[in-house]
Motif scaffolding. Structure first.
Motif, PDB file in Angstrom:
ATOM      1  N   GLU A 156       0.788  -1.249   0.097  1.00  0.00           N
ATOM      2  CA  GLU A 156       0.011   0.061  -0.043  1.00  0.00           C
ATOM      3  C   GLU A 156       0.920   1.225  -0.140  1.00  0.00           C
ATOM      4  O   GLU A 156       0.708   2.283  -0.868  1.00  0.00           O
ATOM      5  CB  GLU A 156      -0.993   0.234   1.171  1.00  0.00           C
ATOM      6  N   LEU A 157       1.864   1.207   0.849  1.00  0.00           N
ATOM      7  CA  LEU A 157       2.830   2.427   0.949  1.00  0.00           C
ATOM      8  C   LEU A 157       3.506   2.524  -0.655  1.00  0.00           C
ATOM      9  O   LEU A 157       3.808   3.760  -0.966  1.00  0.00           O
ATOM     10  CB  LEU A 157       3.755   2.312   1.930  1.00  0.00           C
ATOM     11  N   SER A 158       3.771   1.415  -1.293  1.00  0.00           N
ATOM     12  CA  SER A 158       4.709   1.781  -2.246  1.00  0.00           C
ATOM     13  C   SER A 158       3.808   2.527  -3.631  1.00  0.00           C
ATOM     14  O   SER A 158       4.100   3.277  -4.277  1.00  0.00           O
ATOM     15  CB  SER A 158       4.980   0.380  -2.883  1.00  0.00           C
ATOM     16  N   HIS A 159       2.310   1.839  -3.318  1.00  0.00           N
ATOM     17  CA  HIS A 159       1.237   2.605  -4.333  1.00  0.00           C
ATOM     18  C   HIS A 159       1.230   4.143  -4.140  1.00  0.00           C
ATOM     19  O   HIS A 159       1.146   4.829  -5.251  1.00  0.00           O
ATOM     20  CB  HIS A 159      -0.234   1.906  -4.186  1.00  0.00           C
ATOM     21  N   LEU A 160       1.377   4.380  -2.941  1.00  0.00           N
ATOM     22  CA  LEU A 160       1.122   5.980  -2.394  1.00  0.00           C
ATOM     23  C   LEU A 160       2.387   6.624  -2.966  1.00  0.00           C
ATOM     24  O   LEU A 160       2.260   7.856  -3.282  1.00  0.00           O
ATOM     25  CB  LEU A 160       0.929   6.080  -0.908  1.00  0.00           C
ATOM     26  N   TYR A 161       3.542   6.099  -2.852  1.00  0.00           N
ATOM     27  CA  TYR A 161       4.741   6.579  -3.128  1.00  0.00           C
ATOM     28  C   TYR A 161       5.038   6.852  -4.688  1.00  0.00           C
ATOM     29  O   TYR A 161       5.443   7.627  -5.069  1.00  0.00           O
ATOM     30  CB  TYR A 161       5.830   5.746  -2.421  1.00  0.00           C
ATOM     31  N   GLU A 162       4.586   5.772  -5.242  1.00  0.00           N
ATOM     32  CA  GLU A 162       4.462   5.805  -6.615  1.00  0.00           C
ATOM     33  C   GLU A 162       3.581   6.908  -7.301  1.00  0.00           C
ATOM     34  O   GLU A 162       3.926   7.826  -8.199  1.00  0.00           O
ATOM     35  CB  GLU A 162       3.920   4.518  -7.425  1.00  0.00           C
ATOM     36  N   ALA A 163       2.405   7.318  -6.312  1.00  0.00           N
ATOM     37  CA  ALA A 163       1.705   8.380  -6.906  1.00  0.00           C
ATOM     38  C   ALA A 163       2.391   9.704  -6.622  1.00  0.00           C
ATOM     39  O   ALA A 163       2.111  10.790  -7.491  1.00  0.00           O
ATOM     40  CB  ALA A 163       0.314   8.421  -6.095  1.00  0.00           C
ATOM     41  N   ILE A 165       5.642  10.067  -6.800  1.00  0.00           N
ATOM     42  CA  ILE A 165       6.576  10.160  -7.883  1.00  0.00           C
ATOM     43  C   ILE A 165       6.166  10.481  -9.251  1.00  0.00           C
ATOM     44  O   ILE A 165       6.453  11.265 -10.141  1.00  0.00           O
ATOM     45  CB  ILE A 165       7.501   8.667  -8.140  1.00  0.00           C
ATOM     46  N   LYS A 166       4.656  10.192  -9.426  1.00  0.00           N
ATOM     47  CA  LYS A 166       4.162  10.457 -10.757  1.00  0.00           C
ATOM     48  C   LYS A 166       3.781  11.894 -10.569  1.00  0.00           C
ATOM     49  O   LYS A 166       4.239  12.617 -11.799  1.00  0.00           O
ATOM     50  CB  LYS A 166       2.749   9.741 -10.863  1.00  0.00           C
ATOM     51  N   ASN A 167       3.259  12.492  -9.590  1.00  0.00           N
ATOM     52  CA  ASN A 167       3.151  13.741  -9.473  1.00  0.00           C
ATOM     53  C   ASN A 167       4.279  14.768  -9.479  1.00  0.00           C
ATOM     54  O   ASN A 167       3.979  15.693 -10.088  1.00  0.00           O
ATOM     55  CB  ASN A 167       2.348  14.255  -8.016  1.00  0.00           C
ATOM     56  N   MET A 168       5.229  14.295  -8.878  1.00  0.00           N
ATOM     57  CA  MET A 168       6.667  14.946  -9.319  1.00  0.00           C
ATOM     58  C   MET A 168       7.055  15.170 -10.578  1.00  0.00           C
ATOM     59  O   MET A 168       7.173  15.916 -11.157  1.00  0.00           O
ATOM     60  CB  MET A 168       7.627  14.247  -8.265  1.00  0.00           C
ATOM     61  N   GLY A 169       6.782  13.590 -11.243  1.00  0.00           N
ATOM     62  CA  GLY A 169       7.369  13.717 -12.832  1.00  0.00           C
ATOM     63  C   GLY A 169       6.471  14.751 -13.654  1.00  0.00           C
ATOM     64  O   GLY A 169       6.879  15.303 -14.797  1.00  0.00           O
ATOM     65  N   ASN A 170       5.156  14.876 -13.355  1.00  0.00           N
ATOM     66  CA  ASN A 170       4.451  15.841 -14.032  1.00  0.00           C
ATOM     67  C   ASN A 170       4.323  16.915 -13.776  1.00  0.00           C
ATOM     68  O   ASN A 170       3.754  17.661 -14.699  1.00  0.00           O
ATOM     69  CB  ASN A 170       2.823  15.173 -14.062  1.00  0.00           C
ATOM     70  N   ALA A 171       5.020  17.266 -12.621  1.00  0.00           N
ATOM     71  CA  ALA A 171       5.082  18.822 -12.012  1.00  0.00           C
ATOM     72  C   ALA A 171       5.904  19.717 -13.178  1.00  0.00           C
ATOM     73  O   ALA A 171       5.559  21.026 -13.022  1.00  0.00           O
ATOM     74  CB  ALA A 171       5.650  18.682 -10.837  1.00  0.00           C
ATOM     75  N   GLY A 172       6.841  19.115 -13.719  1.00  0.00           N
ATOM     76  CA  GLY A 172       7.667  20.350 -14.732  1.00  0.00           C
ATOM     77  C   GLY A 172       7.776  19.642 -16.025  1.00  0.00           C
ATOM     78  O   GLY A 172       7.578  18.743 -16.523  1.00  0.00           O
ATOM     79  N   ALA A 204      20.368   4.262 -15.884  1.00  0.00           N
ATOM     80  CA  ALA A 204      19.902   5.731 -15.775  1.00  0.00           C
ATOM     81  C   ALA A 204      18.642   5.655 -14.801  1.00  0.00           C
ATOM     82  O   ALA A 204      17.409   5.703 -15.575  1.00  0.00           O
ATOM     83  CB  ALA A 204      19.609   6.350 -17.203  1.00  0.00           C
ATOM     84  N   VAL A 205      18.616   5.029 -13.652  1.00  0.00           N
ATOM     85  CA  VAL A 205      17.726   4.631 -12.915  1.00  0.00           C
ATOM     86  C   VAL A 205      16.643   5.498 -12.630  1.00  0.00           C
ATOM     87  O   VAL A 205      15.570   5.036 -12.171  1.00  0.00           O
ATOM     88  CB  VAL A 205      18.192   3.718 -11.848  1.00  0.00           C
ATOM     89  N   GLY A 206      16.579   6.743 -12.329  1.00  0.00           N
ATOM     90  CA  GLY A 206      15.720   7.706 -12.114  1.00  0.00           C
ATOM     91  C   GLY A 206      15.177   7.307 -10.824  1.00  0.00           C
ATOM     92  O   GLY A 206      15.637   7.152  -9.788  1.00  0.00           O
ATOM     93  N   SER A 207      13.745   7.029 -10.818  1.00  0.00           N
ATOM     94  CA  SER A 207      12.995   6.641  -9.716  1.00  0.00           C
ATOM     95  C   SER A 207      12.939   5.271  -9.525  1.00  0.00           C
ATOM     96  O   SER A 207      12.154   4.620  -8.509  1.00  0.00           O
ATOM     97  CB  SER A 207      11.509   7.576  -9.688  1.00  0.00           C
ATOM     98  N   ALA A 208      13.591   4.225 -10.578  1.00  0.00           N
ATOM     99  CA  ALA A 208      13.955   2.901 -10.328  1.00  0.00           C
ATOM    100  C   ALA A 208      12.664   2.394 -10.611  1.00  0.00           C
ATOM    101  O   ALA A 208      12.100   1.014 -10.477  1.00  0.00           O
ATOM    102  CB  ALA A 208      14.063   2.624  -8.860  1.00  0.00           C
ATOM    103  N   GLY A 209      11.809   2.872 -11.506  1.00  0.00           N
ATOM    104  CA  GLY A 209      10.471   2.317 -12.001  1.00  0.00           C
ATOM    105  C   GLY A 209      10.635   1.006 -12.750  1.00  0.00           C
ATOM    106  O   GLY A 209       9.873   0.097 -12.604  1.00  0.00           O
ATOM    107  N   PHE A 210      11.644   0.952 -13.617  1.00  0.00           N
ATOM    108  CA  PHE A 210      11.735  -0.318 -14.473  1.00  0.00           C
ATOM    109  C   PHE A 210      12.296  -1.451 -13.424  1.00  0.00           C
ATOM    110  O   PHE A 210      11.756  -2.704 -13.580  1.00  0.00           O
ATOM    111  CB  PHE A 210      12.891  -0.102 -15.265  1.00  0.00           C
ATOM    112  N   LEU A 211      13.113  -1.440 -12.685  1.00  0.00           N
ATOM    113  CA  LEU A 211      13.620  -2.200 -11.361  1.00  0.00           C
ATOM    114  C   LEU A 211      12.355  -2.580 -10.745  1.00  0.00           C
ATOM    115  O   LEU A 211      12.163  -3.813 -10.245  1.00  0.00           O
ATOM    116  CB  LEU A 211      14.740  -1.859 -10.737  1.00  0.00           C
ATOM    117  N   CYS A 212      11.603  -1.586 -10.204  1.00  0.00           N
ATOM    118  CA  CYS A 212      10.644  -2.104  -9.335  1.00  0.00           C
ATOM    119  C   CYS A 212       9.381  -2.887 -10.053  1.00  0.00           C
ATOM    120  O   CYS A 212       8.952  -3.821  -9.566  1.00  0.00           O
ATOM    121  CB  CYS A 212       9.869  -0.787  -8.628  1.00  0.00           C
TER     122      CYS A 212
END
Length: 490
Positions: A156-163, A165-172, A204-212
């Protein structure tokens, strides 16, 4: 409960003049979450050691453990407000004692893949931006409510954290730098089909989305043995990241997904000379979305046989070199790579076609990446044999994509299914390598079935996007008013 706690944390961080963007919220939440997680991990290991009749050596000295400075408890296990620091005392302890102590772990650690090294790296790169000790106390109390002990809680925490990251990615405008749409990543992982025992790398791991997502893919099948779990925890996932904020987020994201000591190194990947890479340094699989549009210095370009300032082209050379013979790659790149006529682009396409089997190119529609107005393709290749035939698939969800209607898993379902047979269709076709121009190695997306369809937006789509943008504007204005109101009271 977790969702409300995250909202409460955000509401408090909004009050801080030093935290003005989604990037700041995610960064400040991350270091606190990390220390809370570390405390839980240490408590679990201490309990395990006690049951086995041995003594556990804590990583952190007692004054710097979460239970001592952040959330002391009384004999009944309830928060002890008399012992808990707050106000200037709390802020000064964090800035002058806690952070310097944690940063010192980098020098004491045995190597970069240890939890000690990561503690030192994280707290040497970021700073506490919550300047009010009272706000910091409030945030800590909310963080302390969170539990990381069970897989359900972590999920559950990982889903909230992903959200976040998504907001952060969409912010700029550099959103794609931090956030690759998860449906696209899941599709790439399903095509590459990693297996337990194979090493997976993102330089170029960024927020590690591919590895997760690769971790989720490998664990979703169930029936894993203790040995399988150990392999996944210790010697499957590897990454490198140049930017300090992304490094911290990648570590935290992987921890929340269930990987306790991520093999993520904070370094400039492109500073490595390709000539120095040996067999022992190579991996079975590369999954990545390298940053594009960047310009690398001349001294960095010297590390590559094909010299160019374009960051993504240097990364692609790096990825090819980092793959073992027979290794597989799934890499996102700007679609202009397929047709650029400059010497570096032509040479790089030649290298890719001659050293790898470029078996699939997925053409992504505009709007795939929120906040980044570039069109991209995904290259799927296997190292060790030249390309004989390349299968193209033109992804056309049938709508204009934006913040209100982003890419979803259903959009990619047909691609994943048809890719297994490389069948021709109105959206897919094959090109024999023998027909590719040996002077230009042009790989442009040219659909023989009619080219790219023009997608007309419906009035409802346009109205929905206007409403979403109005809502965002209202939120920004509301937050500015909060900040101004706070400043006036100060």
């Amino acid at each position: 409960m977790f969702k409300q706690a995250f909202k409460n944390i955000d509401d408090v961080i909004w009050k801080e003049a030093g935290c003005a963007s989604e990037l700041d919220y995610t960064e400040q939440t991350s270091w606190l979450l990390f220390l809370k997680f570390l405390d839980g991990l240490e408590q679990d290991k201490a309990m395990e050691a006690e049951l086995e009749g041995r003594k556990y050596a804590f990583i952190l000295d007692l004054p710097y453990r979460w239970e001592s400075w952040a959330a002391p408890k009384d004999n009944d296990g309830k928060p002890d407000h008399n012992k808990a620091l707050t106000g200037d005392d709390l802020r000064d302890f964090v800035d002058r004692e806690l952070f310097p102590y944690l940063h010192g772990f980098k020098q004491k650690a045995d190597g970069p893949n240890t939890i000690e090294y990561k503690i030192g790296e994280i707290f040497g790169e970021i700073k506490n931006k919550i300047h009010s000790g009272y706000n910091l106390r409030e945030i800590i109390d909310h963080i302390d409510e969170l539990r990381f002990r069970s897989q359900t809680e972590k999920h559950e925490l990982s889903h909230l954290y992903e959200a976040k990251i998504k907001n952060m990615g969409n912010a700029g405008r550099n959103g794609g730098e931090y956030y690759t749409p998860r449906p696209l990543i899941r599709a790439i992982v399903q095509v590459v089909q990693p297996k337990i025992g194979e090493s997976i790398y993102d330089g170029a791991v960024g927020s590690a989305g591919f590895l997760c997502e690769a971790f989720d893919y490998l664990t979703a099948k169930g029936n894993l043995t203790t040995s399988d779990h150990n392999i996944l925890q210790t010697c499957t996932f590897y990454g490198k990241e140049k930017k300090s904020l992304a490094y911290v987020i990648a570590i935290m994201n992987m921890i929340l997904h269930g990987i306790e000591t991520p093999n993520i190194i904070h370094t400039n990947t492109l500073a490595e000379n390709l000539a120095d890479i040996q067999d022992k340094d190579r991996y079975d699989i590369v999954l990545a979305n390298p940053p594009f549009g960047g310009k690398e210095r001349k001294e960095v370009q010297q590390n590559f046989p094909i010299r160019t300032g374009e960051t993504a082209f240097l990364f692609l050379q790096h990825f090819i070199k980092m793959l073992k013979a027979g290794g597989r790659g799934g890499v996102v790149i700007k679609n202009t790579f397929l047709s650029n006529t400059d010497n570096a682009s032509v040479s790089l396409r030649k290298l890719l076609l001659e050293s790898c089997n470029l078996h699939t190119i997925l053409d992504c529609p505009g709007g795939t990446f929120q906040g980044a107005g570039v069109k991209t393709v995904v290259l799927f290749f296997e190292k060790g044999a030249p390309t004989r035939k390349t299968w193209y698939y033109q992804l056309e969800p049938g709508r204009n994509m934006g913040k209100t209607n982003p890419l979803n898993d259903a959009d990619l379902a047909e691609f994943i299914e048809v890719q297994q047979t490389n069948a021709d269709s109105p959206k897919s076709w094959s090109v024999d390598a023998a027909t590719i121009d040996p002077a230009t190695f042009d790989l442009s997306v040219k659909n023989p079935n009619g080219g790219e369809a023009i997608i007309h937006r419906s009035p409802q789509d346009i109205m929905d996007e206007i409403a979403a943008l109005d809502s965002e504007s209202a939120k920004v204005l509301g937050n500015i008013k909060k900040l101004l109101s706070g400043a006036a009271h100060d």
